[in-house]
Design an enzyme around this catalytic site. Structure first.
Site, mmCIF file in Angstrom:
data_model
loop_
_atom_site.group_PDB
_atom_site.id
_atom_site.type_symbol
_atom_site.label_atom_id
_atom_site.label_comp_id
_atom_site.label_asym_id
_atom_site.label_seq_id
_atom_site.Cartn_x
_atom_site.Cartn_y
_atom_site.Cartn_z
ATOM 1 N N ASN A 12 5.525 60.031 28.199
ATOM 2 C CA ASN A 12 6.191 61.288 27.252
ATOM 3 C C ASN A 12 6.255 62.127 28.616
ATOM 4 O OD1 ASN A 12 6.649 63.938 26.387
ATOM 5 N ND2 ASN A 12 4.445 64.114 25.477
ATOM 6 N N TRP A 13 7.618 62.383 29.100
ATOM 7 C CA TRP A 13 7.786 63.188 30.246
ATOM 8 C C TRP A 13 7.776 64.736 30.090
ATOM 9 C CZ3 TRP A 13 12.587 60.089 32.738
ATOM 10 C CH2 TRP A 13 12.094 59.123 33.011
ATOM 11 N N LYS A 14 7.931 64.994 28.841
ATOM 12 C CA LYS A 14 7.628 66.549 28.429
ATOM 13 C C LYS A 14 8.969 67.111 29.091
ATOM 14 C CE LYS A 14 2.989 66.241 27.751
ATOM 15 N NZ LYS A 14 1.666 66.565 27.711
ATOM 16 N N HIS A 104 3.894 66.379 18.271
ATOM 17 C CA HIS A 104 3.132 66.569 19.302
ATOM 18 C C HIS A 104 2.445 67.807 19.259
ATOM 19 C CE1 HIS A 104 2.047 67.077 23.408
ATOM 20 N NE2 HIS A 104 1.984 65.750 23.712
ATOM 21 N N GLU A 106 1.844 70.179 21.281
ATOM 22 C CA GLU A 106 2.820 71.190 22.054
ATOM 23 C C GLU A 106 3.749 71.847 21.252
ATOM 24 O OE1 GLU A 106 3.456 69.090 25.906
ATOM 25 O OE2 GLU A 106 1.358 69.261 26.392
ATOM 26 N N GLU A 176 -4.269 61.865 19.932
ATOM 27 C CA GLU A 176 -4.237 62.814 20.974
ATOM 28 C C GLU A 176 -5.026 64.044 20.802
ATOM 29 O OE1 GLU A 176 -0.496 61.879 23.672
ATOM 30 O OE2 GLU A 176 -0.038 63.592 22.424
ATOM 31 N N GLY A 182 -3.504 66.783 29.204
ATOM 32 C CA GLY A 182 -3.469 67.579 30.531
ATOM 33 C C GLY A 182 -4.445 68.179 31.205
ATOM 34 N N SER A 222 -4.949 62.573 28.973
ATOM 35 C CA SER A 222 -5.297 62.331 30.299
ATOM 36 C C SER A 222 -5.454 60.763 30.772
ATOM 37 C CB SER A 222 -6.768 63.043 30.720
ATOM 38 O OG SER A 222 -6.434 64.521 30.590
ATOM 39 N N GLY A 243 1.136 61.340 29.048
ATOM 40 C CA GLY A 243 1.888 62.899 30.022
ATOM 41 C C GLY A 243 2.221 62.620 31.444
ATOM 42 N N GLY A 244 0.949 63.182 32.060
ATOM 43 C CA GLY A 244 1.165 63.608 33.332
ATOM 44 C C GLY A 244 1.248 62.230 34.114
HETATM 45 P P1 PGA Z 1 -1.369 63.957 29.341
HETATM 46 O O1 PGA Z 1 -0.413 64.279 28.123
HETATM 47 O O2 PGA Z 1 -1.256 62.435 29.663
HETATM 48 O O3 PGA Z 1 -0.758 64.771 30.717
HETATM 49 O O4 PGA Z 1 -2.787 64.230 29.000
HETATM 50 C C1 PGA Z 1 -0.487 63.356 26.978
HETATM 51 C C2 PGA Z 1 0.730 63.870 25.929
HETATM 52 O O5 PGA Z 1 0.695 65.112 26.080
HETATM 53 O O6 PGA Z 1 1.119 62.855 25.168
#
Ligand code: PGA
Length: 264
Positions: A12-14, A104, A106, A176, A182, A222, A243-244
């Protein structure tokens, strides 16, 4: 994880990478996986770029017949019309998207996406022939109160309640926990397993064993190459939403390779 479910490692590149960076990343990832003799039949790898990069990723994947899949990070609930700034599920399907992330945390936080809207997104994605990656998970507050499983299972129930068995079988669920996203505070393998098992039990109750046993349940929050092996060893964890760590091509390829290695 169970041998019958092919694991999915989804990045997930956001809101990162323009289309040039996305193109470079896809090429580099496929080189790394090719050099490692990566077996795509034992683990799916998918990337979720921004809308602006999807066309570039599609052209590359189709031209070079790459085995990488891709999808979008959200979708409109309507099919067309006067909805400035929105992108429909049909538009995404026509770009070759396999997946769309729905709900998600966010998106739930920064946009007016409540359960009703999330249900409509799931329906829109399914109607266009793609698979929703439905994100659920408790915040730190629910965990503090000890109601985390109840809360997360409730989110699954609220969104899936009116789906048919066939529709439900197309879902991918991502556990999640919001406190893990994050933050570097990854859930323990047991916590991820408990949630995944609780979701599977819920699916079994609503849709029967066949659906429950086929739906893939991912963990997200994470994830790194340092914790992926232990997480994927859990019986009900079928892969990751990352994500990250998905912004680092070497790291993402390491996680994909670890996931294959731990899959029977
Ligand atoms: P993260 O994000 O791996 O940076 O914790 C995961 C996500 O939001 O899907």
């Amino acid at each position: 994880m169970e041998a019958t479910r092919i694991p999915l490692v989804a990045g997930n590149w956001k809101m990162n990478f323009d289309h040039l960076e996305a193109t470079y990343f896809v090429q580099k990832l496929t080189w790394l996986l090719r050099d490692a003799h990566f077996d795509y039949t034992r683990c799916e790898v998918a990337l979720m770029p921004s809308f602006t990069s999807l066309r570039s990723v599609q052209v590359l994947v189709e031209a070079d017949k790459l085995r990488i899949r891709y999808g979008a990070q959200s979708v409109s609930v309507t099919t067309q019309g006067a909805f400035t700034g929105d992108v429909s599920a049909d538009m995404l399907a026509r770009l070759g998207c396999s997946y769309v992330i729905v709900g998600h945390s966010e998106r739930r936080k920064y946009h007016p996406e409540d359960d009703a809207n999330i249900v409509d997104q799931v329906r829109a994605v399914l109607a266009a022939g793609m698979r929703p990656i439905l994100c659920v998970g408790e915040s730190f507050e629910e965990r503090r109160q000890g109601i985390e499983l109840e809360f997360a299972v409730g989110q699954v129930r609220d969104v899936t309640r009116d789906l048919s068995d066939t529709q439900a079988s197309q879902l991918i669920i991502a556990y999640e926990p919001v406190w893990a996203i994050g933050t570097g505070m990854v859930a323990t393998p047991q916590t991820a397993q408990d949630a995944a098992q609780a979701f599977r039990d819920e699916l079994r109750e609503s849709f029967g064993a066949q659906v429950a046993d086929s739906v893939r349940i991912l963990y997200g929050g994470s994830v790194t190459s340092g914790n992926a092996s232990q997480l994927i060893e859990q019986k009900d964890v079928d892969g990751f939403l990352i994500g990250g760590a998905s912004l680092d091509v070497e790291e993402l390829s390491r996680i994909a390779r670890l996931t294959v290695k731990k899959t029977r």
